[in-house]
Write a protein that holds these residues in place. Structure first.
Motif, PDB file in Angstrom:
ATOM      1  N   VAL A  40       0.835  -1.195   0.000  1.00  0.00           N
ATOM      2  CA  VAL A  40       0.000   0.000   0.000  1.00  0.00           C
ATOM      3  C   VAL A  40       0.875   1.252   0.000  1.00  0.00           C
ATOM      4  CG1 VAL A  40      -1.620   1.369   1.379  1.00  0.00           C
ATOM      5  CG2 VAL A  40      -1.970  -1.091   1.120  1.00  0.00           C
ATOM      6  N   TRP A  41       0.540   2.188  -0.877  1.00  0.00           N
ATOM      7  CA  TRP A  41       1.169   3.507  -0.929  1.00  0.00           C
ATOM      8  C   TRP A  41       0.088   4.544  -0.650  1.00  0.00           C
ATOM      9  CZ3 TRP A  41       6.407   3.786  -2.699  1.00  0.00           C
ATOM     10  CH2 TRP A  41       6.911   2.593  -3.222  1.00  0.00           C
ATOM     11  N   MET A  42       0.274   5.353   0.395  1.00  0.00           N
ATOM     12  CA  MET A  42      -0.699   6.392   0.717  1.00  0.00           C
ATOM     13  C   MET A  42      -0.107   7.762   0.422  1.00  0.00           C
ATOM     14  SD  MET A  42      -3.659   7.322   1.734  1.00  0.00           S
ATOM     15  CE  MET A  42      -4.353   5.776   2.308  1.00  0.00           C
ATOM     16  N   ASN A  43      -0.870   8.604  -0.264  1.00  0.00           N
ATOM     17  CA  ASN A  43      -0.454   9.940  -0.655  1.00  0.00           C
ATOM     18  C   ASN A  43      -1.318  10.956   0.084  1.00  0.00           C
ATOM     19  OD1 ASN A  43       0.266  12.340  -2.029  1.00  0.00           O
ATOM     20  ND2 ASN A  43      -1.114  11.877  -3.741  1.00  0.00           N
ATOM     21  N   ILE A  44      -0.700  11.768   0.944  1.00  0.00           N
ATOM     22  CA  ILE A  44      -1.405  12.817   1.680  1.00  0.00           C
ATOM     23  C   ILE A  44      -0.768  14.153   1.325  1.00  0.00           C
ATOM     24  CG2 ILE A  44      -2.059  13.723   3.940  1.00  0.00           C
ATOM     25  CD1 ILE A  44      -3.445  11.117   3.354  1.00  0.00           C
ATOM     26  N   GLY A  45      -1.546  15.071   0.765  1.00  0.00           N
ATOM     27  CA  GLY A  45      -1.015  16.350   0.306  1.00  0.00           C
ATOM     28  C   GLY A  45      -1.378  17.511   1.217  1.00  0.00           C
ATOM     29  N   PHE A  46      -0.525  18.537   1.191  1.00  0.00           N
ATOM     30  CA  PHE A  46      -0.759  19.766   1.962  1.00  0.00           C
ATOM     31  C   PHE A  46      -0.289  20.946   1.119  1.00  0.00           C
ATOM     32  CE2 PHE A  46       0.955  23.046   4.864  1.00  0.00           C
ATOM     33  CZ  PHE A  46      -0.203  23.355   5.573  1.00  0.00           C
ATOM     34  N   HIS A  47      -1.166  21.918   0.904  1.00  0.00           N
ATOM     35  CA  HIS A  47      -0.802  23.120   0.155  1.00  0.00           C
ATOM     36  C   HIS A  47      -0.415  24.193   1.157  1.00  0.00           C
ATOM     37  CE1 HIS A  47      -1.912  26.496  -2.882  1.00  0.00           C
ATOM     38  NE2 HIS A  47      -0.661  26.098  -3.044  1.00  0.00           N
TER      39      HIS A  47
END
Length: 440
Positions: free
Chosen positions: A386-393
């Motif tokens: 599993v690869w989880m991508n969490i973004g923040f601007h």
């Protein structure tokens, strides 16, 4: 510029790149700590590694976490052979083969620069020494940084400690004078890595109820040379409106290699629910939940009423239900600018060469590509990763100086049917499993 007095050596080795500041992302903050982690008899250890690289902690609620650790020259801290043993379970329950960061991708809003901090800007080399006050009540372990650029590669940089997290549960009993409540305890494992002006706090939180939360937090300082953003791409910092700090994104990836009950032959399931308006004779809307078995590699997107779980192929709890872990995404701002950031979750078939979500070093074979989206090509899942991508601007603000408060991003995995009841259930309520009836 992505450089300060402590990072000149790293900057020179990075081919002299000059960069506009990074501000990165994600975690739940560290709280008060209590007892130090303690070793257990070797016969009871689920983590097969030497004592120097073993982490084992029995929390006050009776739950024990065990794991091994190592330090990778690009990924930084890697945790392996992670197992969970709540009270009442005769032996440890393996959860993960390995857990690590998969990339921190930082593109700037003006389009002039972007970074892959793990594979392109020496994240691992920036491991910082921790003062005792940064690991209250815990133990600071010495880490030997591979291929270190410093004269002394040994860094006192890994903290293991415990902390309270507040209520684990609260329930009013059968009578008004009886309240069942408990305060939750966590094992906290973390490092701090400096990249230019910013410092990443990589935190792993192992809860006594079996949940694992992984976070990255960014602190440090805004770059002094990063105040030339045009309208719409920055925020004025300081007096007046002339100096605008350039906005940018922090896209943090994690890589989880599950091994529930010691087997990598786990199964992936996706659940989606639909809500329909009431029909004649119904008092309220109806909700129907559908399970989809994910048998081939997946590029998935979070949406309302959707969730995923990883299911054990071999283990069941005392109720006869298959053990599993649910994936719980945290708040995110998905960055649409690159193909590998366009999805929230990827599930790939295990390949020892596929280690970083973007700009993956090494040759994984003809046409394999260098990013996680290229690896989702229809393979049957027999060993899912599993690869989880969490973004923040990150749009800077006056309060980001000086120093910059930690801002966090991350996600959790939560046990689903790992135990037959709440692992923290008090003995007095132990009989209330399933469709129980009050005693008369």
């Amino acid at each position: 510029m992505r450089v300060n007095s402590t990072t000149k050596a790293r900057t020179r080795a990075a081919a002299g790149l000059t960069v506009a500041a990074l501000a990165a992302g994600a975690t739940a903050g560290a709280g008060p700590a209590t007892a130090q982690p303690k070793a257990a008899p070797a016969a009871a250890a689920a983590a097969d590694c030497s004592a120097a690289y073993r982490i084992e902690q029995k929390l006050s609620s009776g739950t024990t976490w065990r794991m091994c650790w190592r330090y990778d020259g690009k990924a930084g801290l890697v945790l392996e052979k992670i197992s969970y043993q709540p009270k009442g379970e005769p032996k440890p329950i393996r959860v993960l083969n390995s857990a690590r960061l998969g990339q921190i991708h930082v593109p700037y809003d003006d389009g002039n620069i972007e970074y892959d901090d793990l594979t392109g800007f020496d994240f691992a080399q920036g491991l910082m020494n921790l003062a005792p006050g940064e690991c209250p009540g815990g133990t600071i372990k010495t880490v030997k940084v591979p291929d270190s650029w410093n004269e002394d590669p040994n860094v006192k940089g890994l903290c293991t400690t415990t902390r309270s997290r507040g209520h684990a549960y609260r329930m009013q009993g059968d009578t008004a004078n009886k309240v069942f409540q408990a305060q939750g305890k966590d094992l906290l494992v973390y490092t701090v890595n400096q990249v230019g002006w910013y410092e990443y706090m990589t935190e792993w939180r192992f809860q006594d109820d079996g949940a694992i939360t992984m976070n990255v937090g960014a602190t440090g300082s805004l770059s002094w040379d990063d105040y030339d953003a045009g309208d719409g791409r920055g925020w004025p910092i300081g007096k007046g409106a002339s100096a605008k700090s350039t906005s940018h994104s922090h896209n943090a990836f994690w890589r989880l290699d599950f091994a529930l009950d010691g087997s990598t032959k786990n199964k992936v399931e996706q659940y989606d629910s639909t809500v329909s308006a009431p029909t004649r004779g119904q008092r309220a809307p109806t909700t129907k939940t559908t399970r989809t078995k994910v048998t081939r590699e997946l590029a998935g997107d979070s949406k309302n009423y959707r969730w995923w779980r990883m299911v054990s192929a071999t283990g069941k709890n005392k109720d006869g239900h298959a053990r599993s872990y649910e994936i719980v995404p945290g708040p995110t701002t998905k960055y649409p600018g690159r193909s590998y950031t366009k999805h929230d979750l990827y599930v790939t078939q295990y390949n020892k060469c596929e280690l970083f979500a973007s700009h993956n070093p090494g040759n994984c074979g003809p046409g394999a590509g260098k990013s996680v989206d290229k690896w989702v090509n229809g393979q049957t899942l027999t060993h899912p990763v599993v690869w989880m991508n969490i973004g923040f601007h990150h749009i800077a603000r006056d309060e980001d100086q000086q120093p910059m408060p930690v801002h966090w991003q991350g996600f959790s995995i939560a046990p689903r049917d790992v135990t037959a009841m709440n692992p923290l259930t008090p003995a007095e309520l132990g009989r209330q499993n399933g469709h129980w009836r009050p005693r008369r």
